[in-house]
Design a protein around this motif. Structure first.
Motif, PDB file in Angstrom:
ATOM      1  N   GLN A  27       0.826  -1.206   0.000  1.00 42.38           N
ATOM      2  CA  GLN A  27       0.000   0.000   0.000  1.00 42.38           C
ATOM      3  C   GLN A  27       0.861   1.257   0.000  1.00 42.38           C
ATOM      4  O   GLN A  27       0.635   2.188  -0.781  1.00 42.38           O
ATOM      5  CB  GLN A  27      -0.917   0.012   1.225  1.00 42.38           C
ATOM      6  CG  GLN A  27      -2.182  -0.815   1.067  1.00 42.38           C
ATOM      7  CD  GLN A  27      -3.085  -0.649   2.272  1.00 42.38           C
ATOM      8  OE1 GLN A  27      -2.847  -1.222   3.327  1.00 42.38           O
ATOM      9  NE2 GLN A  27      -4.119   0.148   2.125  1.00 42.38           N
ATOM     10  N   MET A  28       1.857   1.305   0.889  1.00 42.23           N
ATOM     11  CA  MET A  28       2.691   2.499   0.975  1.00 42.23           C
ATOM     12  C   MET A  28       3.537   2.687  -0.283  1.00 42.23           C
ATOM     13  O   MET A  28       3.764   3.822  -0.725  1.00 42.23           O
ATOM     14  CB  MET A  28       3.576   2.436   2.221  1.00 42.23           C
ATOM     15  CG  MET A  28       2.792   2.577   3.527  1.00 42.23           C
ATOM     16  SD  MET A  28       3.847   2.789   4.990  1.00 42.23           S
ATOM     17  CE  MET A  28       4.628   1.177   5.092  1.00 42.23           C
ATOM     18  N   ASN A  29       3.984   1.592  -0.875  1.00 38.67           N
ATOM     19  CA  ASN A  29       4.741   1.683  -2.121  1.00 38.67           C
ATOM     20  C   ASN A  29       3.885   2.297  -3.225  1.00 38.67           C
ATOM     21  O   ASN A  29       4.327   3.213  -3.939  1.00 38.67           O
ATOM     22  CB  ASN A  29       5.211   0.287  -2.538  1.00 38.67           C
ATOM     23  CG  ASN A  29       5.848   0.275  -3.912  1.00 38.67           C
ATOM     24  OD1 ASN A  29       6.903   0.839  -4.112  1.00 38.67           O
ATOM     25  ND2 ASN A  29       5.181  -0.373  -4.855  1.00 38.67           N
ATOM     26  N   ALA A  30       2.644   1.792  -3.365  1.00 43.23           N
ATOM     27  CA  ALA A  30       1.754   2.313  -4.409  1.00 43.23           C
ATOM     28  C   ALA A  30       1.409   3.783  -4.163  1.00 43.23           C
ATOM     29  O   ALA A  30       1.380   4.594  -5.096  1.00 43.23           O
ATOM     30  CB  ALA A  30       0.483   1.477  -4.462  1.00 43.23           C
ATOM     31  N   GLU A  31       1.170   4.121  -2.899  1.00 39.91           N
ATOM     32  CA  GLU A  31       0.808   5.509  -2.574  1.00 39.91           C
ATOM     33  C   GLU A  31       1.966   6.468  -2.848  1.00 39.91           C
ATOM     34  O   GLU A  31       1.773   7.545  -3.444  1.00 39.91           O
ATOM     35  CB  GLU A  31       0.378   5.594  -1.113  1.00 39.91           C
ATOM     36  CG  GLU A  31      -0.988   4.974  -0.855  1.00 39.91           C
ATOM     37  CD  GLU A  31      -1.324   4.854   0.615  1.00 39.91           C
ATOM     38  OE1 GLU A  31      -2.496   4.585   0.925  1.00 39.91           O
ATOM     39  OE2 GLU A  31      -0.416   5.024   1.469  1.00 39.91           O
ATOM     40  N   LEU A  32       3.176   6.090  -2.430  1.00 40.18           N
ATOM     41  CA  LEU A  32       4.312   6.985  -2.624  1.00 40.18           C
ATOM     42  C   LEU A  32       4.608   7.176  -4.109  1.00 40.18           C
ATOM     43  O   LEU A  32       4.947   8.280  -4.554  1.00 40.18           O
ATOM     44  CB  LEU A  32       5.546   6.444  -1.896  1.00 40.18           C
ATOM     45  CG  LEU A  32       6.756   7.381  -1.836  1.00 40.18           C
ATOM     46  CD1 LEU A  32       6.379   8.746  -1.261  1.00 40.18           C
ATOM     47  CD2 LEU A  32       7.875   6.752  -1.027  1.00 40.18           C
ATOM     48  N   GLY A  38       2.610   9.843  -5.451  1.00 47.48           N
ATOM     49  CA  GLY A  38       2.839  11.162  -4.864  1.00 47.48           C
ATOM     50  C   GLY A  38       2.220  11.348  -3.495  1.00 47.48           C
ATOM     51  O   GLY A  38       2.141  12.482  -2.992  1.00 47.48           O
ATOM     52  N   ILE A  39       1.785  10.283  -2.858  1.00 46.91           N
ATOM     53  CA  ILE A  39       1.150  10.378  -1.536  1.00 46.91           C
ATOM     54  C   ILE A  39       2.153   9.950  -0.465  1.00 46.91           C
ATOM     55  O   ILE A  39       2.612   8.810  -0.456  1.00 46.91           O
ATOM     56  CB  ILE A  39      -0.103   9.486  -1.462  1.00 46.91           C
ATOM     57  CG1 ILE A  39      -1.120   9.900  -2.523  1.00 46.91           C
ATOM     58  CG2 ILE A  39      -0.721   9.529  -0.064  1.00 46.91           C
ATOM     59  CD1 ILE A  39      -2.262   8.917  -2.685  1.00 46.91           C
ATOM     60  N   TRP A  40       2.508  10.897   0.411  1.00 43.67           N
ATOM     61  CA  TRP A  40       3.432  10.610   1.508  1.00 43.67           C
ATOM     62  C   TRP A  40       2.602  10.281   2.747  1.00 43.67           C
ATOM     63  O   TRP A  40       2.047  11.145   3.397  1.00 43.67           O
ATOM     64  CB  TRP A  40       4.324  11.818   1.761  1.00 43.67           C
ATOM     65  CG  TRP A  40       5.312  11.634   2.883  1.00 43.67           C
ATOM     66  CD1 TRP A  40       5.122  11.965   4.187  1.00 43.67           C
ATOM     67  CD2 TRP A  40       6.621  11.083   2.777  1.00 43.67           C
ATOM     68  NE1 TRP A  40       6.230  11.649   4.919  1.00 43.67           N
ATOM     69  CE2 TRP A  40       7.180  11.105   4.069  1.00 43.67           C
ATOM     70  CE3 TRP A  40       7.378  10.580   1.723  1.00 43.67           C
ATOM     71  CZ2 TRP A  40       8.458  10.642   4.341  1.00 43.67           C
ATOM     72  CZ3 TRP A  40       8.655  10.124   1.997  1.00 43.67           C
ATOM     73  CH2 TRP A  40       9.190  10.154   3.299  1.00 43.67           C
ATOM     74  N   ARG A  41       2.494   8.980   3.043  1.00 47.53           N
ATOM     75  CA  ARG A  41       1.671   8.570   4.171  1.00 47.53           C
ATOM     76  C   ARG A  41       2.309   7.375   4.865  1.00 47.53           C
ATOM     77  O   ARG A  41       2.484   6.315   4.260  1.00 47.53           O
ATOM     78  CB  ARG A  41       0.263   8.193   3.701  1.00 47.53           C
ATOM     79  CG  ARG A  41      -0.653   7.741   4.832  1.00 47.53           C
ATOM     80  CD  ARG A  41      -2.025   7.387   4.332  1.00 47.53           C
ATOM     81  NE  ARG A  41      -2.884   6.930   5.405  1.00 47.53           N
ATOM     82  CZ  ARG A  41      -4.147   6.522   5.256  1.00 47.53           C
ATOM     83  NH1 ARG A  41      -4.686   6.540   4.044  1.00 47.53           N
ATOM     84  NH2 ARG A  41      -4.850   6.123   6.289  1.00 47.53           N
ATOM     85  N   LYS A  42       2.663   7.551   6.124  1.00 44.15           N
ATOM     86  CA  LYS A  42       3.186   6.444   6.917  1.00 44.15           C
ATOM     87  C   LYS A  42       2.007   5.706   7.551  1.00 44.15           C
ATOM     88  O   LYS A  42       1.240   6.302   8.314  1.00 44.15           O
ATOM     89  CB  LYS A  42       4.129   6.943   8.003  1.00 44.15           C
ATOM     90  CG  LYS A  42       5.392   7.601   7.474  1.00 44.15           C
ATOM     91  CD  LYS A  42       6.290   8.049   8.620  1.00 44.15           C
ATOM     92  CE  LYS A  42       7.514   8.781   8.090  1.00 44.15           C
ATOM     93  NZ  LYS A  42       8.407   9.220   9.190  1.00 44.15           N
TER      94      LYS A  42
END
Length: 329
Positions: free
Chosen positions: A130-135, A138-142
């Motif tokens: 999920q974090m890989n796809a978001e980043l 352009g989405i920076w979300r931990k």
């Protein structure tokens, strides 16, 4: 057993035989075999199998459905060489009735399947995909996940792959529970404690399935079993699709009674789209447990060992004598 023969027609419907590594295929050809290799990268249909394998002496089988009707319509078939260990997709009774020898590759992909199991565990618990796809979007979300250290993993089916998972779990500092109809006490070397299925489900933060698909294990994990699990537990299936009841699983995931699910096994290959695929807490992979160059080489060479021994009139090294003889995959 076949008398020694200098030439065999070999049909391979296994999607990965001779694909990742060429040496096993080249070895069969050098031994005098005429080999047809599956060019599609997927499981073949019944019609495709019957078209290409009609006059074959040997069939190299992956996850294809080699049911009784298929076997009966291949008149020259003398050997079914499974490219993998699980033989639940082969009608063993019909093969035995026809005098067809069945072989497999029982130890070739144990460590790789255990590796993938832990890859799926880490992905679910830490939201890596999920974090890989978001980043990348352009989405920076931990995303907060769960630590593994000090948690409990429950292994359903403590055979060769289950024990390989237990060895890895020990390194992660997990407490390890196991359930198996035939407990192998040597598994205790990995810190594993055998218990009942119900107790395992209630106590585990991670439940991972490594049992073969049989009449006894079909729909083993259904609504009742999922209700026993912790709300923040995850379920991993790298064994066989039919062990988990999908309708109950979808309900548990959507209602928040299960933290996540990961599966490397499916009802068809490729599978039809499932509602499970659309859930953010579900990870699916394309039956890739053995998809490494190293495992593919070992599996292919074991197939070649079996076919060449058979061609020489010898007993192959990995003859399957009963359906319950070998563990999953």
């Amino acid at each position: 057993m076949l008398a020694a023969k200098s030439h065999l027609k070999v049909f391979s419907c296994a999607a990965s035989f001779g694909v990742f590594t060429k040496e096993p295929l080249e070895r069969l050809e050098a031994a005098g075999c005429e080999v047809w290799v599956n060019p599609t990268g997927r499981v073949l249909t019944k019609a495709e199998i019957l078209e290409h394998a009609y006059d074959a002496d040997v069939a190299i089988v992956g996850n294809d459905d080699f049911n009784g009707d298929v076997i009966r319509r291949l008149p020259n078939l003398k050997l079914i060489a499974r490219h993998g260990s699980g033989v639940n997709n082969i009608d063993f009774s019909e093969a035995k009735h026809r005098g067809i020898v069945v072989t497999n590759t029982p130890d070739a992909n144990i460590e790789e399947t255990a590796d993938l199991t832990f890859g799926l565990i880490l992905d679910l618990e830490r939201h890596l995909s999920q974090m890989n796809a978001e980043l990348k979007d352009g989405i920076w979300r931990k995303r907060a996940g769960h630590s593994l250290y000090g948690k409990t993993i429950g292994i359903i089916g403590v055979g060769r792959i289950g024990q390989a998972v237990a060895r890895r779990a020990m390194g992660f500092g997990l407490d390890i529970l196991g359930n198996d109809i035939n407990p192998d006490e040597s598994a205790a070397r990995s810190g594993l404690i055998f218990t009942s299925l119900n107790d395992l489900l209630k106590r585990s933060d991670i439940v991972t399935i490594h049992t073969p698909l049989t009449q006894a294990t079909e729909n083993l994990i259904g609504a009742k079993e999922l209700r026993m699990m912790k709300d923040d537990a995850i379920l991993i299936n790298t064994s066989r699709d039919g062990i988990v009841r999908h309708s109950a699983l979808t309900k548990a995931l959507t209602e928040g009674r299960l933290y996540g699910y990961a599966s490397d096994v499916h009802a068809g290959e490729p599978p039809k789209h499932s509602p499970l695929f659309d859930l953010p807490n579900v990870i699916v992979t394309p039956h890739a447990g053995s998809a490494t160059y190293e495992a593919n080489y070992r599996m292919g060479m074991a197939v070649a060992d079996n076919v060449i021994a058979f061609m020489d009139g010898c007993v192959p090294p990995n003859v399957v004598t009963s359906l319950g003889q070998f563990y999953s995959r």
